[in-house]
Structures are given as C-alpha cells and as structure tokens.
Design an enzyme around this catalytic site. Structure first.
Site, PDB file in Angstrom:
ATOM      1  N   GLU A 186       0.899  -1.154   0.054  1.00 15.77           N
ATOM      2  CA  GLU A 186      -0.060   0.074   0.036  1.00 15.77           C
ATOM      3  C   GLU A 186       0.886   1.194  -0.004  1.00 15.77           C
ATOM      4  O   GLU A 186       1.945   1.304   0.271  1.00 15.77           O
ATOM      5  CB  GLU A 186      -0.886   0.140   1.230  1.00 15.77           C
ATOM      6  CG  GLU A 186      -0.483  -0.438   2.403  1.00 15.77           C
ATOM      7  CD  GLU A 186       0.742   0.504   3.367  1.00 15.77           C
ATOM      8  OE1 GLU A 186       0.791   1.672   2.981  1.00 15.77           O
ATOM      9  OE2 GLU A 186       1.845  -0.296   3.582  1.00 15.77           O
ATOM     10  N   GLU A 329       4.640  -0.237   1.496  1.00 15.32           N
ATOM     11  CA  GLU A 329       4.704  -0.576  -0.011  1.00 15.32           C
ATOM     12  C   GLU A 329       4.698  -2.201  -0.357  1.00 15.32           C
ATOM     13  O   GLU A 329       4.856  -2.457  -1.586  1.00 15.32           O
ATOM     14  CB  GLU A 329       5.893   0.094  -0.610  1.00 15.32           C
ATOM     15  CG  GLU A 329       5.964   1.442  -0.538  1.00 15.32           C
ATOM     16  CD  GLU A 329       7.368   2.193  -0.978  1.00 15.32           C
ATOM     17  OE1 GLU A 329       8.168   1.416  -1.566  1.00 15.32           O
ATOM     18  OE2 GLU A 329       7.582   3.337  -0.907  1.00 15.32           O
TER      19      GLU A 329
END
Length: 362
Positions: A186, A329
């Site tokens: 994310e 991430e």
C-alpha cells in the site's frame, strides 16, 4: 443486522477452505526424515509444512512472486496526522511507475523486487489526484480519497465492496501471470490512522495501544493521531460483528483492495505474504470474514508500529524477522519471499536419510 454481501464477494469468501491437512501431515513426516538434525532449520521447517498445506503437496514448489501496491488517500489526513502532505501519494505512484536506469520503478519496493525477481503491480485505489495514463497503472478508483473518518464513515458499502473486488481481480491477474506468492502492499499518506482505528475496533483495544508514529511523527502529531482514532470510534458507526462494516466505517480504499487480494489468493490456494501494520488491518477483516484465510497468511516481519504485534498475536501468526521496518509498499513482504521459497525448497529438494544412504534416520 449487517447488509448482505455483494454476490461476487460472498462467492469469493465461500471459496476459501482450510489448508490441506493430509499434505501437512505428509510434509511433517518427510521433514522428520530429511538429512539434518531434527529442528535444525528452525522456523523454516514449520513454514515449509504450512506451504505444503497451502499448495496441497508434501513437496510444495511455489515460483513467481508478485507485489500488488494499492494507493489511496484519506480524508483524515486533513487532521494533521502525518509528517507528510497528501501530495506525496500521487508523487509516489509516479515513482513506482517511473522508468529508471535500473528498471521500472524508483521506490524501495521496486528496488527490492528487482533483486528477488518479483513483479510489481500498481493500482490507483483512490488517489486524490488526476493521475496520468500509464500502461502499468491499474485504475480501480471509485472516488478521490476517502471521507474524514473523524466525522463520518470513510466509505460507502458499495465503494468498499467495489475496491475489495478490484483487489481480487488484480490478484487473479497476477496469479494468471505466474504468481504463487502474493504480497499486498500500500501507499497512502495518513493510512496508519485508519489502520489503527480498524485494529482498535476489531480487537477492542484503546487507540493509544495501537496508534504509532507512522512516518515518524513527533509527540504532538501522535497525540492528534490518537485523538483522530478516538473520534472515529466515538461515532459508533460500526460493530465488530460486521467486519466489512468496520472496514467501510473506518478504513480506506487501499485497505479494501488489499483485503480483496488476500481473499482471492486464499480462494486460489496461493500464499499471501503480509508486510506490516496496514496490511495487518486488512488481514484482521479478512480472517473475521473467512477464518480459513489465516492458513494462507505468512507475516514477513513485525514492523515498528506498536499495533502490529497485537494484530499478529490475535491472528496467531509468528513473524519471520524484526528489522524495524515502517515504510509499507510491501517492502517487508518482498524481502520475506526468498525465505518462503527457500523453506519450500528444503522440503522439496533435500534428500531423506534413506534416499541419501546416510545413517541416522529415524
């Protein structure tokens, strides 16, 4: 009373069964005969057995690795809960997609993915900006950023289910293109605040117990974060008995998308590598919806956010490492992929005492 699930989502959830007990039993029996002292490979041994259960064979052979990075913005960021402005989210999406001399993408997840041979997918799950067209950008946004969870539900039920299904669709694509290990990731400025709110509600914990410093905020900003979570919970807009309602009320588009990725991976009998705290909040919702999802979750590391340990404890899962990561991430998940691939390789490729003609087998 909870709202009925979207038919496609209900079908997806119902498709998630448990890990294969017979394969795990055979894997444990094989593990005991491999040419090593019992337990000598430590946690790799249990990881290998769990992978056998996921893939339904005593000699699991997972191959491709994919990290699916969903990006979204959050209305609660207007409350000053992050060290960075919301404009960073679209800038980082551009960074994920940038063409560099080393290869596609200039972010940490891109660099690590290149080193381990993982493929990176990037989704616009709800970025509050007009993103330029790019052949590697998956567009799934239904709204530019969530509403402010302090004041009202972050999403509507329809928006939530749309992003869950979009995440599932991207997972199916990655699996179709060869991924056996999926890493939901994310990007979204302020997203540790909704993750904390989600965790506090589902685990019935005080906001101060699960709200951390995120991007490294100072004490004043941390206090604002805790207060924002308290205000969101204080609206009493959802109850743990309706986990998708909690997601709708308190979370974010990228969290909903990651939930869909996890559900689809489990339904397709692929392994999910969990990165950190935000991913963990999605996993809490997923296991509440489909308890067997837990069998397919492999936490990479316990991250620096204080709420991550309570998430893992509730899920009954042990992290593979503690490196103090707090980037997101999917970086930690990609780092863990070689550990899982290696665990599977030991079970699959090592010889037993009998096969090798080595004395000492049981």
């Amino acid at each position: 009373m909870t709202d009925p699930l979207h038919p496609d989502l209900a079908t997806l959830i119902s498709a998630i069964g448990p890990a294969d007990p017979a394969a795990m039993r055979s894997a444990r029996e094989r593990q005991a005969q491999l040419t090593k002292p019992a337990g000598a490979l430590g946690d790799l041994e249990e990881l290998a057995v769990r992978l056998a259960g996921v893939f339904g064979t005593e000699k699991p052979h997972p191959r491709g690795v994919a990290v699916l990075v969903a990006a979204g913005d959050h209305g609660v960021a207007a409350g000053g809960v992050s060290a960075y402005p919301p404009e960073v989210t679209p800038a980082m999406v551009a960074n994920f997609l940038a063409d560099t001399g080393a290869g596609p993408g200039g972010a940490a997840v891109n660099a690590i993915a290149r080193m381990v041979g993982a493929r990176v997918y990037v989704m616009d799950a709800g970025v509050n900006a007009e993103l330029p067209d790019h052949p590697r950008l998956v567009r799934a946004a239904v709204r530019r950023g969530t509403r402010d969870l302090r004041r009202e539900p972050a999403m509507t039920r329809e928006e939530t289910e749309a992003l869950v299904l979009a995440g599932a669709a991207l997972a199916r694509r990655a699996i179709g293109e060869g991924a056996d290990l999926l890493v939901p990731g994310e990007m979204g400025i302020g997203n540790t605040t909704p993750a904390a709110a989600l965790t506090a509600r589902l685990l019935n914990l005080d906001p101060a117990e699960v709200t951390g410093r995120g991007t490294g905020v100072d004490d004043e900003t941390l206090a604002r974060k805790v207060q924002a979570v308290r205000e969101g919970l204080g609206r009493a807009g959802s109850v743990p008995a309706d986990p998708l309602g909690v997601l709708t009320d308190l979370a974010g588009f990228e969290i909903a998308a990651m939930l869909g990725m996890m559900l689809q991976a489990a339904a397709s009998r692929r392994a999910v590598i969990l990165d950190g705290f935000v991913e963990g909040s999605a996993a809490l919702v997923g296991v509440a919806l489909a308890p067997h999802l837990r069998d397919f979750l492999f936490p990479s590391g316990e991250c620096a956010e204080i709420g991550h340990a309570p998430q893992l404890a509730h899920l009954g899962l042990k992290p593979m490492f503690r490196l103090g990561l707090r980037l997101g991430e999917g970086t930690g998940g990609v780092l863990a992929a070689p550990l899982l691939l290696s665990a599977a390789a030991t079970l699959r490729e090592m010889r037993t005492f009998a096969e090798a003609g080595v004395p000492g087998g049981a």
